[in-house]
Design a protein around this motif. Structure first.
Motif, PDB file in Angstrom:
ATOM      1  N   LEU A   1       0.801  -1.217   0.000  1.00  0.00           N
ATOM      2  CA  LEU A   1       0.000   0.000   0.000  1.00  0.00           C
ATOM      3  C   LEU A   1       0.838   1.274   0.000  1.00  0.00           C
ATOM      4  N   ARG A   2       2.121   1.177   0.365  1.00  0.00           N
ATOM      5  CA  ARG A   2       2.948   2.394   0.372  1.00  0.00           C
ATOM      6  C   ARG A   2       3.319   2.834  -1.038  1.00  0.00           C
ATOM      7  N   PHE A   3       3.037   1.994  -2.040  1.00  0.00           N
ATOM      8  CA  PHE A   3       3.284   2.359  -3.432  1.00  0.00           C
ATOM      9  C   PHE A   3       1.950   2.522  -4.157  1.00  0.00           C
ATOM     10  N   GLU A   4       1.918   3.400  -5.138  1.00  0.00           N
ATOM     11  CA  GLU A   4       0.673   3.668  -5.865  1.00  0.00           C
ATOM     12  C   GLU A   4       0.283   2.526  -6.801  1.00  0.00           C
ATOM     13  N   THR A   5       1.271   1.812  -7.333  1.00  0.00           N
ATOM     14  CA  THR A   5       0.999   0.743  -8.295  1.00  0.00           C
ATOM     15  C   THR A   5       0.458  -0.482  -7.577  1.00  0.00           C
ATOM     16  N   ARG A   6      -0.742  -0.900  -7.950  1.00  0.00           N
ATOM     17  CA  ARG A   6      -1.320  -2.087  -7.348  1.00  0.00           C
ATOM     18  C   ARG A   6      -0.750  -3.338  -8.023  1.00  0.00           C
ATOM     19  N   SER A   7      -0.888  -4.452  -7.354  1.00  0.00           N
ATOM     20  CA  SER A   7      -0.243  -5.679  -7.830  1.00  0.00           C
ATOM     21  C   SER A   7      -0.722  -6.099  -9.211  1.00  0.00           C
ATOM     22  N   TRP A   8      -2.011  -5.935  -9.485  1.00  0.00           N
ATOM     23  CA  TRP A   8      -2.531  -6.374 -10.790  1.00  0.00           C
ATOM     24  C   TRP A   8      -2.043  -5.458 -11.917  1.00  0.00           C
ATOM     25  N   GLU A   9      -1.813  -4.176 -11.580  1.00  0.00           N
ATOM     26  CA  GLU A   9      -1.228  -3.274 -12.575  1.00  0.00           C
ATOM     27  C   GLU A   9       0.214  -3.678 -12.873  1.00  0.00           C
ATOM     28  N   GLY A  10       0.943  -4.046 -11.816  1.00  0.00           N
ATOM     29  CA  GLY A  10       2.306  -4.526 -12.002  1.00  0.00           C
ATOM     30  C   GLY A  10       2.346  -5.828 -12.773  1.00  0.00           C
ATOM     31  N   ALA A  11       1.361  -6.704 -12.531  1.00  0.00           N
ATOM     32  CA  ALA A  11       1.307  -7.981 -13.245  1.00  0.00           C
ATOM     33  C   ALA A  11       1.091  -7.768 -14.738  1.00  0.00           C
ATOM     34  N   ALA A  12       0.254  -6.806 -15.085  1.00  0.00           N
ATOM     35  CA  ALA A  12       0.026  -6.501 -16.501  1.00  0.00           C
ATOM     36  C   ALA A  12       1.313  -6.029 -17.160  1.00  0.00           C
ATOM     37  N   ALA A  13       2.089  -5.205 -16.448  1.00  0.00           N
ATOM     38  CA  ALA A  13       3.375  -4.743 -16.978  1.00  0.00           C
ATOM     39  C   ALA A  13       4.350  -5.907 -17.118  1.00  0.00           C
ATOM     40  N   ALA A  14       4.348  -6.815 -16.137  1.00  0.00           N
ATOM     41  CA  ALA A  14       5.272  -7.960 -16.165  1.00  0.00           C
ATOM     42  C   ALA A  14       4.992  -8.881 -17.343  1.00  0.00           C
ATOM     43  N   GLN A  15       3.724  -8.972 -17.746  1.00  0.00           N
ATOM     44  CA  GLN A  15       3.365  -9.851 -18.857  1.00  0.00           C
ATOM     45  C   GLN A  15       3.870  -9.338 -20.203  1.00  0.00           C
ATOM     46  N   GLU A  16       4.344  -8.116 -20.235  1.00  0.00           N
ATOM     47  CA  GLU A  16       4.990  -7.610 -21.445  1.00  0.00           C
ATOM     48  C   GLU A  16       6.380  -8.229 -21.616  1.00  0.00           C
ATOM     49  N   PHE A  17       6.930  -8.800 -20.521  1.00  0.00           N
ATOM     50  CA  PHE A  17       8.285  -9.355 -20.534  1.00  0.00           C
ATOM     51  C   PHE A  17       8.294 -10.874 -20.369  1.00  0.00           C
ATOM     52  N   TYR A  18       7.343 -11.392 -19.596  1.00  0.00           N
ATOM     53  CA  TYR A  18       7.288 -12.825 -19.309  1.00  0.00           C
ATOM     54  C   TYR A  18       5.873 -13.342 -19.565  1.00  0.00           C
ATOM     55  N   PRO A  19       5.733 -14.641 -19.854  1.00  0.00           N
ATOM     56  CA  PRO A  19       4.418 -15.167 -20.244  1.00  0.00           C
ATOM     57  C   PRO A  19       3.379 -15.175 -19.130  1.00  0.00           C
ATOM     58  N   ALA A  20       3.823 -15.151 -17.874  1.00  0.00           N
ATOM     59  CA  ALA A  20       2.860 -15.235 -16.773  1.00  0.00           C
ATOM     60  C   ALA A  20       3.275 -14.330 -15.622  1.00  0.00           C
ATOM     61  N   ALA A  21       2.277 -13.794 -14.927  1.00  0.00           N
ATOM     62  CA  ALA A  21       2.508 -12.975 -13.737  1.00  0.00           C
ATOM     63  C   ALA A  21       1.412 -13.276 -12.731  1.00  0.00           C
TER      64      ALA A  21
END
Length: 247
Positions: A39-59
């Motif tokens: 919660l101390r960061f603005e980016t929520r986990s699902w938003e980060g997961a969407a970004a990660a899927q640009e690099f790896y097949p699963a997040a």
């Protein structure tokens, strides 16, 4: 090894992508990226997961059970469908420092069931905290999560192979990601002892070298058992730590 998961903290989408780019350059056989929800960061986990899927097949985004209002639909359901996120890790979560953030008396088994009902195509994982009580107590919690619909589990970091092997025996037949994370200072060691009740083995030393050697042993064990590993590095030593384990 069945599957290798690396945890990356989403301090920002831009910072996360920098870490993902660095991981790509290490040329490791990474299968999935885990994204905690802090919660101390603005980016929520699902938003980060969407970004990660640009690099790896699963997040796998982490979902805090106490953030979920059982009387309302899952607030991230539409996002999951749009971004094709197919896995999630449901954890209890820590109370927020800022009480402006609303929390609910929701437990993990409730949220696991809610995902199974509202997003049946999502593979739901649950956490194992091998330090919060006896093995018998934790096994009971694990069985309850299985009944709720959990498909597999991610553990807290291990620091003792004997303890890990005891859990392997207890959880034989289940899908488990065995956790490891470096400890590099006496201060960090004290944190794990006081907050998480970890009992370290006699040969433990709070250094990166010890952490790398232990990480290698866990990876070798996973190769032998055809199980999965969950690595939770710290941003400052991410490259050195992972290179030490795998190269």
């Amino acid at each position: 090894m069945k599957r290798l998961s690396i945890e990356l903290v989403p301090r920002s989408v831009e910072g996360l992508k920098e870490d993902l780019s660095m991981l790509k350059k290490l040329d490791l056989n990474i299968d999935v990226i885990n994204i905690p929800d802090l919660l101390r960061f603005e980016t929520r986990s699902w938003e980060g997961a969407a970004a990660a899927q640009e690099f790896y097949p699963a997040a796998i985004p982490h979902i805090r059970a106490m953030d979920i209002d059982l009387t309302k639909p899952l607030p991230m359901a539409k996002f999951f469908k749009e971004k094709h996120i197919h896995e999630v890790l449901v954890i209890e979560g820590d109370p927020p420092q800022d009480m402006k953030h609303t929390v609910y008396p929701t437990v993990t088994t409730d949220v696991i069931r809610k995902f199974r009902e509202e997003l049946p195509g999502i593979r739901v994982y649950a956490g194992i905290d091998q330090y919060r009580g006896s093995m018998q107590q934790e096994e009971y919690r694990i069985r309850r999560k299985l009944q709720a619909g959990a498909a597999g589990f991610f553990t807290q970091p291990f620091y003792d192979m004997r303890f890990l092997e005891m859990y392997q025996d207890m959880l034989d037949g289940l899908e488990v990601y065995w956790g490891v994370s470096p400890i590099q200072s006496e201060r960090s060691q004290s944190y794990w002892e006081l907050k998480n009740h970890v009992v370290f083995p006699k040969n433990f030393v709070p250094t990166l070298d010890w952490s790398i050697e232990f990480g290698r042993r866990v990876v070798e064990n996973a190769d032998k058992m055809n199980s999965s590993v969950y690595i939770m590095p710290i941003k400052g030593n991410l490259e050195e730590y992972l290179n030490g384990i795998f190269h």
